[in-house]
Design a protein around this motif. Structure first.
Motif, PDB file in Angstrom:
ATOM      1  N   THR A 147       0.840  -1.219   0.000  1.00 24.32           N
ATOM      2  CA  THR A 147       0.000   0.000   0.000  1.00 24.32           C
ATOM      3  C   THR A 147       0.868   1.258   0.000  1.00 24.32           C
ATOM      4  OG1 THR A 147      -1.802   1.113   1.164  1.00 24.32           O
ATOM      5  CG2 THR A 147      -0.168   0.033   2.528  1.00 24.32           C
ATOM      6  N   VAL A 148       0.188   2.386  -0.194  1.00 23.30           N
ATOM      7  CA  VAL A 148       0.891   3.674  -0.076  1.00 23.30           C
ATOM      8  C   VAL A 148       0.277   4.503   1.046  1.00 23.30           C
ATOM      9  CG1 VAL A 148       1.732   3.813  -2.443  1.00 23.30           C
ATOM     10  CG2 VAL A 148      -0.553   4.666  -1.878  1.00 23.30           C
ATOM     11  N   VAL A 149      -0.788   3.983   1.647  1.00 21.65           N
ATOM     12  CA  VAL A 149      -1.419   4.703   2.758  1.00 21.65           C
ATOM     13  C   VAL A 149      -1.652   3.698   3.883  1.00 21.65           C
ATOM     14  CG1 VAL A 149      -3.431   6.005   3.532  1.00 21.65           C
ATOM     15  CG2 VAL A 149      -2.559   6.351   1.227  1.00 21.65           C
ATOM     16  N   LEU A 150      -1.038   3.973   5.031  1.00 22.44           N
ATOM     17  CA  LEU A 150      -1.159   3.050   6.155  1.00 22.44           C
ATOM     18  C   LEU A 150      -1.796   3.773   7.329  1.00 22.44           C
ATOM     19  CD1 LEU A 150       2.263   1.233   6.322  1.00 22.44           C
ATOM     20  CD2 LEU A 150       0.083   0.114   6.635  1.00 22.44           C
ATOM     21  N   SER A 151      -2.796   3.098   7.919  1.00 23.39           N
ATOM     22  CA  SER A 151      -3.404   3.714   9.093  1.00 23.39           C
ATOM     23  C   SER A 151      -2.493   3.484  10.298  1.00 23.39           C
ATOM     24  CB  SER A 151      -4.775   3.107   9.347  1.00 23.39           C
ATOM     25  OG  SER A 151      -5.249   3.522  10.596  1.00 23.39           O
ATOM     26  N   VAL A 152      -2.460   4.499  11.156  1.00 25.01           N
ATOM     27  CA  VAL A 152      -1.628   4.383  12.360  1.00 25.01           C
ATOM     28  C   VAL A 152      -2.164   3.278  13.263  1.00 25.01           C
ATOM     29  CG1 VAL A 152      -2.893   6.060  13.784  1.00 25.01           C
ATOM     30  CG2 VAL A 152      -0.417   5.835  14.067  1.00 25.01           C
ATOM     31  N   GLU A 153      -3.426   2.888  13.019  1.00 20.68           N
ATOM     32  CA  GLU A 153      -4.034   1.813  13.807  1.00 20.68           C
ATOM     33  C   GLU A 153      -3.366   0.463  13.531  1.00 20.68           C
ATOM     34  OE1 GLU A 153      -8.082   2.071  12.615  1.00 20.68           O
ATOM     35  OE2 GLU A 153      -8.460   3.901  13.769  1.00 20.68           O
TER      36      GLU A 153
END
Lengths: 153, 485
Positions: free
Chosen positions: A68-74
């Motif tokens: 991915t290129v967007v990772l949730s801090v969760e």
């Protein structure tokens, strides 16, 4: 005297075993080509090149899971997965993690010939939100590629 | 004494000149106006002003307000009512007399002729009233006069007051050696304590003397007695010498024979000069040395003499805070453009320059002191201009739907060329877009976003747009394969 010889023999066996296991893991980590998130490689004949560079949600059994290129801090953790080819000799590379252009951590990794996949990871905190880059370089400072992603809410 | 020497060292030559010029102006104002009614009113206004300040400091709102209104009104009244006196005081023959000379009558009044005539009329019981104006204008006080314009002579005066002469009633006004007007009516005194033998002539003489600085000579028709009215009082004069001296002192036609230098007039003048100096020095001291008001001002830094090869890439901080102290009057009158901080970059070199901000760099109006400068150093980065290609990265914000995953992003153009200082650009590899929200993303798509040009010292190369197109590929997390390279 006999005890010492016995100890050295045991150490030799242990080292041989360890190298075999290490080779097995390296073999397991190399395989078919993954979807390429960013591929910035060098293609000089005598130098290894980075065939694949990915940011993943996780790495399991040497596999990059959900690039991915967007990772949730969760997600708590971010992984940078790199696959090198054309490795002629053992070599050290670094994954340099930058948050908004500021170097936050540098992870030292070893490459083994002829093909080697390796990864590094960081723990995610609330303060880590924002754009990130992972710069893949060797000991001489040669840049093999830059992977870009964001940590979001 | 020990504290006096450091104080004197802080006094500039401009301060000394300032005090001397203004002391002299005040002294000249006194000299020009000292015997006029306008001057007395000015003194009255000054006293009112002092009272007004006291009332203000005591918090007497209405008193202070009324006094302020009265002072403003009085200032207008002075100009209107005393316009002739002001004109007379300021009407000088030349610059020298304006700057140095006193105000004196330029015409010659024949005091001896008047004395002899008056004494003779007294003997002959010919009633007369003669007005010799002082420095104050009396045209507003008298009325009904007939222009005469005759040379003063014994015969002329006697013939005017000769009984049954059509103009023998009323007063004559002598200006210099000329009888200016005859049959003039004077204002009567309202005093009730005058002797009963004083008739209308005496009351008229006293009435004018009460209201002006004119000298009025009265000859009684019944008793033949000569009286002089001046400065609000009237009295008989029997000695011709005394009368002559009084007239001569009043008109002052010829400079008096020099007496000792410490005579009363000279002492008065010297005292006035000293008082002027003390008043102006006090005013200067309160204006420039008082530190009753402290103020902080933020001033942008100006740079001078920048080396031609270099550009100012960054200034940190671009403004300094000056903590100033001074009198409230000076601090209130201060304007932002009067305060400047200038730094000479002649000796600055490429890269980071840490330059101290000293008193020499700060330009403020005289009389204001600098308590503190914050910060005391300014960082100036000088550099040669260069250009560099930098990557553009999307700055994602918000939370993406948990079922989705963005697998790929393409930015067009992926790189831009920026222009800036060499040292700044050496560390700059990426520019970020403005935040792009993830909240509304439901599938693959594209959007146009601006690029944030940071740090501010850099700029885009010409012909480059600051907007880029972001194309993103979104997949469903559940259907996504695990990548196994």
């Amino acid at each position: 005297m006999e005890t010492k010889a016995c100890f050295l023999q045991g150490l030799k066996i242990f080292l041989i075993g360890l190298s075999l296991i290490y080779s097995f893991i390296a073999f397991a980590q190399t395989g078919d080509e993954a979807p390429q998130q960013i591929q910035e490689t060098t293609s000089e004949d005598n130098l290894p090149f980075m065939k694949t560079g990915l940011i993943c949600e996780s790495v399991r059994n040497g596999h990059c899971e959900r690039p991915t290129v967007v990772l949730s801090v969760e997600r708590k953790q971010a992984f940078c997965y790199t696959l090198f080819e054309n490795i002629t000799a053992p070599r050290i590379i670094y994954h340099r993690w930058y948050h908004r252009g500021e170097l936050t951590t540098q992870i030292r990794l070893r490459l083994q010939p002829p093909r080697w996949a390796t990864y590094s990871s960081i723990q995610l905190r609330e303060a880590d939100k924002g754009p990130w880059q992972v710069e893949v370089v060797d000991e001489t400072g040669r840049v093999y590629g830059v992977l870009r992603f964001s940590i979001t809410e | 004494m020990k504290s006096l020497i450091p104080f004197l060292k802080t006094v500039r030559w401009q301060d000394v000149l300032d005090v001397l010029i203004n002391s002299y102006i005040l002294f000249r104002v006194y000299i020009l106006f000292r015997h006029t009614n306008a001057f007395r009113v000015i003194i009255g206004i000054g006293i009112l002003w002092v009272f007004q300040k006291i009332a203000t400091s005591l918090g007497l709102v209405i008193t202070s307000w009324i006094l302020q209104a009265v002072i403003a009104l009085a200032a207008i009244i002075i100009i209107v009512v005393f316009r002739n006196e002001l004109r007379l005081a300021l009407q000088v023959q030349n610059l020298r007399s304006f700057l140095w000379g006193g105000v004196s009558k330029q015409s010659y009044t024949p005091a001896q002729v008047i004395t002899d005539t008056v004494m003779q009329m007294g003997k002959k019981r010919i009633g007369a009233i003669i007005v010799i104006p002082g420095r104050e204008d009396i045209s507003e006080l008298v009325h009904g006069g007939i222009p005469w314009h005759g040379k003063v002579s014994q015969e002329m005066i006697i013939s005017i007051f000769w009984p049954n002469n059509p103009v023998h009633d009323g007063a004559i006004i002598i200006d210099g050696d000329e009888i200016k007007e005859v049959a003039v009516l004077l204002p009567l005194s309202q005093r009730s304590d005058l002797p009963t033998f004083y008739g209308t002539r005496h009351r008229a003489a006293l009435g004018l003397a009460e209201r002006s600085d004119a000298l009025v000579i009265v000859v009684s028709e019944e008793r033949g007695r000569v009286s002089i009215a001046k400065n609000g009082s009237i009295g008989a004069v029997s000695d011709p010498e005394v009368l002559h001296k009084t007239i001569r002192e009043h008109v002052n036609p010829i400079p008096e024979k020099r007496t000792k230098w410490w005579n009363r007039t000279n002492l008065q003048t010297a005292f006035a000069a000293l008082a002027s100096f003390v008043i102006i020095s006090g005013a200067w001291f309160s204006f420039t040395r008082s530190k009753d008001v402290v103020m902080s001002v933020e001033v942008p830094i100006e740079f001078l003499n920048r080396p031609v090869n270099y550009e100012i890439i960054e200034v940190n901080p671009p403004k300094v805070t000056l903590n100033l102290a001074g009198s409230s009057a000076l601090m209130k009158s201060i304007k932002p453009q009067q305060i400047e901080v200038r730094i000479d970059l002649r000796k600055a070199s490429e890269g980071k320059n840490l330059i101290p901000i000293t008193q020499e760099n700060i330009f403020i109006p005289p009389g204001i002191l600098i308590n503190r400068v914050e910060p005391s150093f300014v960082e100036v980065i000088l550099d040669t201009l260069t250009s560099k290609e930098v990557s553009i990265q999307v700055d994602w914000k918000g939370h993406l739907d948990d079922r989705l995953i963005i697998t790929e992003v393409k930015v067009s153009p992926s790189k831009l060329i920026v222009v800036g200082g060499k040292s700044i650009l050496s560390n700059l590899n990426t520019l970020y877009t403005a935040p792009v929200s993830l909240e509304d993303i439901r599938g693959s798509g594209s959007t146009s976003v601006p690029v944030i040009i940071m740090p501010p010292s850099i700029k885009l190369a010409p012909n480059y747009s600051d907007r880029v197109v972001v194309e993103y590929t979104v997949k469903d997390r559940r259907t996504m394969e695990i990548v196994s390279p």
